[in-house]
Design a protein around this motif. Structure first.
Motif, PDB file in Angstrom:
ATOM      1  N   ARG A   1      -2.471   4.887   4.217  1.00 34.69           N
ATOM      2  CA  ARG A   1      -2.307   3.481   3.839  1.00 34.69           C
ATOM      3  C   ARG A   1      -3.540   2.954   3.128  1.00 34.69           C
ATOM      4  NH1 ARG A   1       0.492  -0.093   8.005  1.00 34.69           N
ATOM      5  NH2 ARG A   1      -1.526  -1.092   7.887  1.00 34.69           N
ATOM      6  N   LEU A   2      -3.300   2.039   2.197  1.00 33.78           N
ATOM      7  CA  LEU A   2      -4.375   1.406   1.444  1.00 33.78           C
ATOM      8  C   LEU A   2      -4.292  -0.103   1.618  1.00 33.78           C
ATOM      9  CD1 LEU A   2      -3.896   3.278  -1.951  1.00 33.78           C
ATOM     10  CD2 LEU A   2      -5.547   3.842  -0.175  1.00 33.78           C
ATOM     11  N   GLU A   3      -5.442  -0.739   1.807  1.00 41.42           N
ATOM     12  CA  GLU A   3      -5.487  -2.199   1.759  1.00 41.42           C
ATOM     13  C   GLU A   3      -5.780  -2.536   0.302  1.00 41.42           C
ATOM     14  OE1 GLU A   3      -7.219  -5.860   4.379  1.00 41.42           O
ATOM     15  OE2 GLU A   3      -8.567  -4.183   3.999  1.00 41.42           O
ATOM     16  N   PHE A   4      -4.764  -3.037  -0.376  1.00 39.82           N
ATOM     17  CA  PHE A   4      -4.782  -3.154  -1.830  1.00 39.82           C
ATOM     18  C   PHE A   4      -4.792  -4.616  -2.260  1.00 39.82           C
ATOM     19  CE2 PHE A   4      -2.868  -2.726  -6.084  1.00 39.82           C
ATOM     20  CZ  PHE A   4      -3.668  -1.725  -6.605  1.00 39.82           C
ATOM     21  N   LYS A   5      -5.665  -4.945  -3.230  1.00 45.57           N
ATOM     22  CA  LYS A   5      -5.733  -6.301  -3.799  1.00 45.57           C
ATOM     23  C   LYS A   5      -4.832  -6.334  -5.030  1.00 45.57           C
ATOM     24  CE  LYS A   5     -10.516  -5.982  -3.066  1.00 45.57           C
ATOM     25  NZ  LYS A   5     -11.814  -5.972  -3.678  1.00 45.57           N
ATOM     26  N   HIS A   6      -3.699  -6.997  -4.906  1.00 50.22           N
ATOM     27  CA  HIS A   6      -2.769  -7.091  -6.029  1.00 50.22           C
ATOM     28  C   HIS A   6      -3.277  -8.085  -7.063  1.00 50.22           C
ATOM     29  CE1 HIS A   6       0.410  -4.660  -4.218  1.00 50.22           C
ATOM     30  NE2 HIS A   6       0.043  -5.197  -3.069  1.00 50.22           N
ATOM     31  N   ALA A   7      -2.810  -7.944  -8.302  1.00 51.73           N
ATOM     32  CA  ALA A   7      -3.250  -8.812  -9.390  1.00 51.73           C
ATOM     33  C   ALA A   7      -2.524 -10.147  -9.393  1.00 51.73           C
ATOM     34  CB  ALA A   7      -3.036  -8.109 -10.730  1.00 51.73           C
ATOM     35  N   ASP A   8      -1.382 -10.238  -8.723  1.00 54.39           N
ATOM     36  CA  ASP A   8      -0.614 -11.483  -8.733  1.00 54.39           C
ATOM     37  C   ASP A   8      -0.870 -12.280  -7.454  1.00 54.39           C
ATOM     38  OD1 ASP A   8       0.667  -9.900  -6.903  1.00 54.39           O
ATOM     39  OD2 ASP A   8       2.591  -9.855  -7.928  1.00 54.39           O
ATOM     40  N   GLU A   9       0.028 -13.203  -7.145  1.00 51.33           N
ATOM     41  CA  GLU A   9      -0.130 -14.078  -5.988  1.00 51.33           C
ATOM     42  C   GLU A   9       0.022 -13.353  -4.654  1.00 51.33           C
ATOM     43  OE1 GLU A   9       2.806 -14.793  -8.066  1.00 51.33           O
ATOM     44  OE2 GLU A   9       1.406 -15.574  -9.517  1.00 51.33           O
ATOM     45  N   THR A  10       0.421 -12.101  -4.693  1.00 47.20           N
ATOM     46  CA  THR A  10       0.633 -11.340  -3.460  1.00 47.20           C
ATOM     47  C   THR A  10      -0.653 -11.251  -2.646  1.00 47.20           C
ATOM     48  OG1 THR A  10       2.280 -10.033  -4.619  1.00 47.20           O
ATOM     49  CG2 THR A  10       1.522  -9.186  -2.518  1.00 47.20           C
ATOM     50  N   GLY A  11      -1.770 -11.091  -3.322  1.00 49.24           N
ATOM     51  CA  GLY A  11      -3.054 -11.024  -2.630  1.00 49.24           C
ATOM     52  C   GLY A  11      -3.321  -9.646  -2.059  1.00 49.24           C
ATOM     53  N   VAL A  12      -4.012  -9.615  -0.926  1.00 51.53           N
ATOM     54  CA  VAL A  12      -4.395  -8.362  -0.283  1.00 51.53           C
ATOM     55  C   VAL A  12      -3.373  -8.019   0.793  1.00 51.53           C
ATOM     56  CG1 VAL A  12      -6.188  -7.186   1.039  1.00 51.53           C
ATOM     57  CG2 VAL A  12      -6.831  -8.844  -0.692  1.00 51.53           C
ATOM     58  N   GLN A  13      -2.883  -6.765   0.763  1.00 49.34           N
ATOM     59  CA  GLN A  13      -1.959  -6.330   1.798  1.00 49.34           C
ATOM     60  C   GLN A  13      -2.022  -4.807   1.945  1.00 49.34           C
ATOM     61  OE1 GLN A  13       1.711  -7.069  -1.047  1.00 49.34           O
ATOM     62  NE2 GLN A  13       2.395  -6.550   0.970  1.00 49.34           N
ATOM     63  N   TRP A  14      -1.601  -4.341   3.103  1.00 51.88           N
ATOM     64  CA  TRP A  14      -1.548  -2.909   3.372  1.00 51.88           C
ATOM     65  C   TRP A  14      -0.290  -2.329   2.736  1.00 51.88           C
ATOM     66  CZ3 TRP A  14      -5.342   0.016   5.236  1.00 51.88           C
ATOM     67  CH2 TRP A  14      -6.376  -0.607   5.924  1.00 51.88           C
ATOM     68  N   ILE A  15      -0.470  -1.243   1.992  1.00 47.88           N
ATOM     69  CA  ILE A  15       0.669  -0.533   1.427  1.00 47.88           C
ATOM     70  C   ILE A  15       0.602   0.924   1.868  1.00 47.88           C
ATOM     71  CG2 ILE A  15       0.948  -2.041  -0.570  1.00 47.88           C
ATOM     72  CD1 ILE A  15      -0.486   0.115  -2.233  1.00 47.88           C
ATOM     73  N   THR A  16       1.755   1.527   2.044  1.00 45.64           N
ATOM     74  CA  THR A  16       1.819   2.948   2.377  1.00 45.64           C
ATOM     75  C   THR A  16       1.857   3.719   1.076  1.00 45.64           C
ATOM     76  OG1 THR A  16       2.986   2.491   4.434  1.00 45.64           O
ATOM     77  CG2 THR A  16       3.140   4.733   3.560  1.00 45.64           C
ATOM     78  N   ALA A  17       0.813   4.494   0.823  1.00 47.03           N
ATOM     79  CA  ALA A  17       0.711   5.242  -0.429  1.00 47.03           C
ATOM     80  C   ALA A  17       1.327   6.630  -0.313  1.00 47.03           C
ATOM     81  CB  ALA A  17      -0.747   5.351  -0.850  1.00 47.03           C
ATOM     82  N   ALA A  18       1.286   7.221   0.882  1.00 46.58           N
ATOM     83  CA  ALA A  18       1.840   8.557   1.077  1.00 46.58           C
ATOM     84  C   ALA A  18       2.282   8.728   2.529  1.00 46.58           C
ATOM     85  CB  ALA A  18       0.808   9.619   0.715  1.00 46.58           C
ATOM     86  N   LYS A  19       3.302   9.570   2.702  1.00 51.27           N
ATOM     87  CA  LYS A  19       3.813   9.902   4.035  1.00 51.27           C
ATOM     88  C   LYS A  19       3.935  11.406   4.147  1.00 51.27           C
ATOM     89  CE  LYS A  19       6.845   5.891   4.384  1.00 51.27           C
ATOM     90  NZ  LYS A  19       8.225   5.460   4.608  1.00 51.27           N
ATOM     91  N   SER A  20       3.855  11.898   5.390  1.00 50.46           N
ATOM     92  CA  SER A  20       4.009  13.328   5.597  1.00 50.46           C
ATOM     93  C   SER A  20       4.404  13.631   7.034  1.00 50.46           C
ATOM     94  CB  SER A  20       2.708  14.058   5.264  1.00 50.46           C
ATOM     95  OG  SER A  20       2.854  15.437   5.478  1.00 50.46           O
TER      96      SER A  20
END
Length: 133
Positions: A93-112
């Motif tokens: 998981r990554l805590e990602f800063k989106h460019a739009d109004e979404t802001g910062v949130q955790w996203i799942t980048a990969a699963k296994s």
């Protein structure tokens, strides 16, 4: 399916399979081992989604009669089984800063499901934390 995690410092990108993330937009990184509680929540949500989609297509005049209550229940169980079969054990998981109004949130980048890939996830987590400093 094998998961490829590559940190390209020259381009400032984190590449996971075919996806690419800017390193300057990543705040934090986490490798998580999913518990049965996480899997159960996923199963319930997927079951609710599948049953509600089927229930949506039943005409309103037929709702509550005959098989119309039975079919969404079957879809709920089928959705739960599909979620259980396809669920992963490890997530990157990554805590990602989106460019739009979404802001910062955790996203799942990969699963296994593979323990070997879990070790790779842990190594990349340490390496990314050093880069993000």
């Amino acid at each position: 399916m094998a998961c490829s995690v590559l940190i390209d410092k020259s381009e400032g990108k984190l590449k996971i399979n075919s996806d690419s993330y800017d390193l300057n937009r990543i705040s934090d990184v986490q490798v998580k081992v999913l518990t049965w509680k996480d899997k159960l929540i996923n199963m319930l949500l997927f079951g609710l989604i599948t049953s509600s989609i089927l229930f949506y297509f039943i005409p309103t005049e037929a709702q509550g009669k005959g098989m119309t209550l039975f079919l969404p229940a079957v879809a709920f169980l089928a959705g739960m089984v599909m979620a259980m079969v396809t669920s992963a054990k490890y997530v990157f998981r990554l805590e990602f800063k989106h460019a739009d109004e979404t802001g910062v949130q955790w996203i799942t980048a990969a699963k296994s499901k593979n323990a070997r890939e879990y070790e790779i996830f842990k190594l990349k987590e340490v390496e990314l934390k050093q880069i993000l400093g």
